[in-house]
Design a protein around this motif. Sequence first.
Motif, PDB file in Angstrom:
ATOM      1  N   GLY A 172       0.803  -1.226   0.000  1.00  0.00           N
ATOM      2  CA  GLY A 172       0.000   0.000   0.000  1.00  0.00           C
ATOM      3  C   GLY A 172       0.831   1.270   0.000  1.00  0.00           C
ATOM      4  O   GLY A 172       0.285   2.364   0.150  1.00  0.00           O
ATOM      5  N   LEU A 173       2.149   1.148  -0.195  1.00  0.00           N
ATOM      6  CA  LEU A 173       3.057   2.292  -0.094  1.00  0.00           C
ATOM      7  C   LEU A 173       3.733   2.585  -1.437  1.00  0.00           C
ATOM      8  O   LEU A 173       3.846   1.706  -2.293  1.00  0.00           O
ATOM      9  N   PRO A 174       4.219   3.820  -1.625  1.00  0.00           N
ATOM     10  CA  PRO A 174       5.064   4.113  -2.790  1.00  0.00           C
ATOM     11  C   PRO A 174       6.374   3.341  -2.687  1.00  0.00           C
ATOM     12  O   PRO A 174       6.751   2.863  -1.613  1.00  0.00           O
ATOM     13  N   PHE A 175       7.069   3.265  -3.815  1.00  0.00           N
ATOM     14  CA  PHE A 175       8.377   2.623  -3.818  1.00  0.00           C
ATOM     15  C   PHE A 175       9.423   3.601  -4.329  1.00  0.00           C
ATOM     16  O   PHE A 175       9.233   4.232  -5.380  1.00  0.00           O
ATOM     17  N   VAL A 176      10.529   3.708  -3.610  1.00  0.00           N
ATOM     18  CA  VAL A 176      11.630   4.590  -3.988  1.00  0.00           C
ATOM     19  C   VAL A 176      12.744   3.742  -4.591  1.00  0.00           C
ATOM     20  O   VAL A 176      13.357   2.922  -3.904  1.00  0.00           O
ATOM     21  N   PHE A 177      13.006   3.940  -5.874  1.00  0.00           N
ATOM     22  CA  PHE A 177      14.027   3.169  -6.559  1.00  0.00           C
ATOM     23  C   PHE A 177      15.415   3.786  -6.425  1.00  0.00           C
ATOM     24  O   PHE A 177      16.410   3.064  -6.335  1.00  0.00           O
ATOM     25  N   ALA A 178      15.486   5.099  -6.446  1.00  0.00           N
ATOM     26  CA  ALA A 178      16.792   5.757  -6.440  1.00  0.00           C
ATOM     27  C   ALA A 178      16.731   7.024  -5.611  1.00  0.00           C
ATOM     28  O   ALA A 178      15.681   7.682  -5.518  1.00  0.00           O
ATOM     29  N   VAL A 179      17.849   7.368  -5.006  1.00  0.00           N
ATOM     30  CA  VAL A 179      17.970   8.576  -4.197  1.00  0.00           C
ATOM     31  C   VAL A 179      19.233   9.311  -4.630  1.00  0.00           C
ATOM     32  O   VAL A 179      20.125   8.731  -5.255  1.00  0.00           O
ATOM     33  N   TRP A 180      19.295  10.580  -4.294  1.00  0.00           N
ATOM     34  CA  TRP A 180      20.520  11.358  -4.511  1.00  0.00           C
ATOM     35  C   TRP A 180      21.241  11.489  -3.181  1.00  0.00           C
ATOM     36  O   TRP A 180      20.605  11.773  -2.142  1.00  0.00           O
ATOM     37  N   VAL A 181      22.543  11.290  -3.207  1.00  0.00           N
ATOM     38  CA  VAL A 181      23.330  11.354  -1.975  1.00  0.00           C
ATOM     39  C   VAL A 181      24.621  12.126  -2.219  1.00  0.00           C
ATOM     40  O   VAL A 181      25.087  12.269  -3.353  1.00  0.00           O
ATOM     41  N   ALA A 182      25.185  12.597  -1.121  1.00  0.00           N
ATOM     42  CA  ALA A 182      26.523  13.190  -1.117  1.00  0.00           C
ATOM     43  C   ALA A 182      27.415  12.370  -0.198  1.00  0.00           C
ATOM     44  O   ALA A 182      26.944  11.804   0.806  1.00  0.00           O
ATOM     45  N   GLN A 183      28.692  12.293  -0.542  1.00  0.00           N
ATOM     46  CA  GLN A 183      29.647  11.703   0.393  1.00  0.00           C
ATOM     47  C   GLN A 183      29.684  12.572   1.654  1.00  0.00           C
ATOM     48  O   GLN A 183      29.643  13.801   1.579  1.00  0.00           O
ATOM     49  N   ARG A 184      29.791  11.952   2.799  1.00  0.00           N
ATOM     50  CA  ARG A 184      29.875  12.725   4.045  1.00  0.00           C
ATOM     51  C   ARG A 184      31.155  13.561   4.100  1.00  0.00           C
ATOM     52  O   ARG A 184      31.242  14.507   4.880  1.00  0.00           O
ATOM     53  N   THR A 185      32.117  13.207   3.275  1.00  0.00           N
ATOM     54  CA  THR A 185      33.382  13.949   3.256  1.00  0.00           C
ATOM     55  C   THR A 185      33.308  15.229   2.427  1.00  0.00           C
ATOM     56  O   THR A 185      34.229  16.055   2.492  1.00  0.00           O
ATOM     57  N   VAL A 186      32.256  15.408   1.647  1.00  0.00           N
ATOM     58  CA  VAL A 186      32.117  16.611   0.820  1.00  0.00           C
ATOM     59  C   VAL A 186      31.735  17.787   1.716  1.00  0.00           C
ATOM     60  O   VAL A 186      30.839  17.657   2.566  1.00  0.00           O
ATOM     61  N   PRO A 187      32.363  18.949   1.560  1.00  0.00           N
ATOM     62  CA  PRO A 187      31.964  20.112   2.360  1.00  0.00           C
ATOM     63  C   PRO A 187      30.463  20.401   2.201  1.00  0.00           C
ATOM     64  O   PRO A 187      29.933  20.361   1.080  1.00  0.00           O
ATOM     65  N   VAL A 188      29.810  20.682   3.300  1.00  0.00           N
ATOM     66  CA  VAL A 188      28.350  20.862   3.280  1.00  0.00           C
ATOM     67  C   VAL A 188      27.939  21.968   2.317  1.00  0.00           C
ATOM     68  O   VAL A 188      26.968  21.814   1.557  1.00  0.00           O
ATOM     69  N   ASP A 189      28.635  23.090   2.324  1.00  0.00           N
ATOM     70  CA  ASP A 189      28.262  24.201   1.438  1.00  0.00           C
ATOM     71  C   ASP A 189      28.318  23.795  -0.027  1.00  0.00           C
ATOM     72  O   ASP A 189      27.451  24.179  -0.820  1.00  0.00           O
TER      73      ASP A 189
END
Length: 276
Positions: free
Chosen positions: A178-195
């Motif tokens: 009964g739920l949507p399905f998420v196939f792909a997400v966008w991510v950043a490496q935790r080592t990348v500067p936040v800004d």
Amino acid sequence: MLRVGRIPYINCYPVYGAIDRRIVPLDAELVDGIPSELNRHMADGSLDVSVISAVEYARDARRYLLLPDLAISCDGPVRSVMLFAKRPVDELSGCQVLLSRSSMTSVALLELLFEHVWKTRPIFGAGDAEVADLAHLAREPHEGRLVIGDAALLLHAQERRGYPFVYDLGEAWKRWTGLPFVFAVWVAQRTVPVDAALAVHARLIASRDWGLRHLPTLASEASSRTGVPAARCLEYLSGLDYGLSYEHLAGLTEFFRRLVAAGRVPNGSLAFLPAA
């Protein structure tokens, strides 16, 4: 300059269309790759920000930060993640089913569906099923084949090419949970500067918003590239969701919960890039 991953399938057109047209400037290097390739590049650190398979996030959540409000998901039929079969799904026990090498998430979802919904135990093997492989599908012995992306759209548009039974995995998940399905997400490496990661995120969101306002234009482009009729491309792109709402997060966490219970990914948590 950051390296940003992009899947060359048409399902990413709404996110990158304005960037490709330089309507939205992106001060980064775009790197194309099928989902499994981008997963590997993020895992080895050679990309900074990318769209990846949802399962890749779950596999190593401590490495990544999710970009807010950005994903590829469906709430019902997805139309581009399909099991093509020569016999009904409940008759596939002991039969060869070839799994796409291109996507971790689709494979994991199919395995869950076979185990818990269809209650059938096929023999899984690996097979290539990109657009360039479609002319050679019959060469490998099999009774079923998982096909994703542009190849799935094209194969379905070509009257299934000898596969009388077709199962849409997004639709099967929706009926099951009964739920949507998420196939792909966008991510950043935790080592990348936040800004720096936030700047890329802002550009991707701006490009996505432009893309959603110009779906007929993108559908026409998609048709020219794939040979799938423009009306079908428009139906396909209109049926996808490129945000990450509470309901989509519920579907994502339910998928992860089931993978953890099956011992396929470690238990973890969702962590987001801190947005202003």
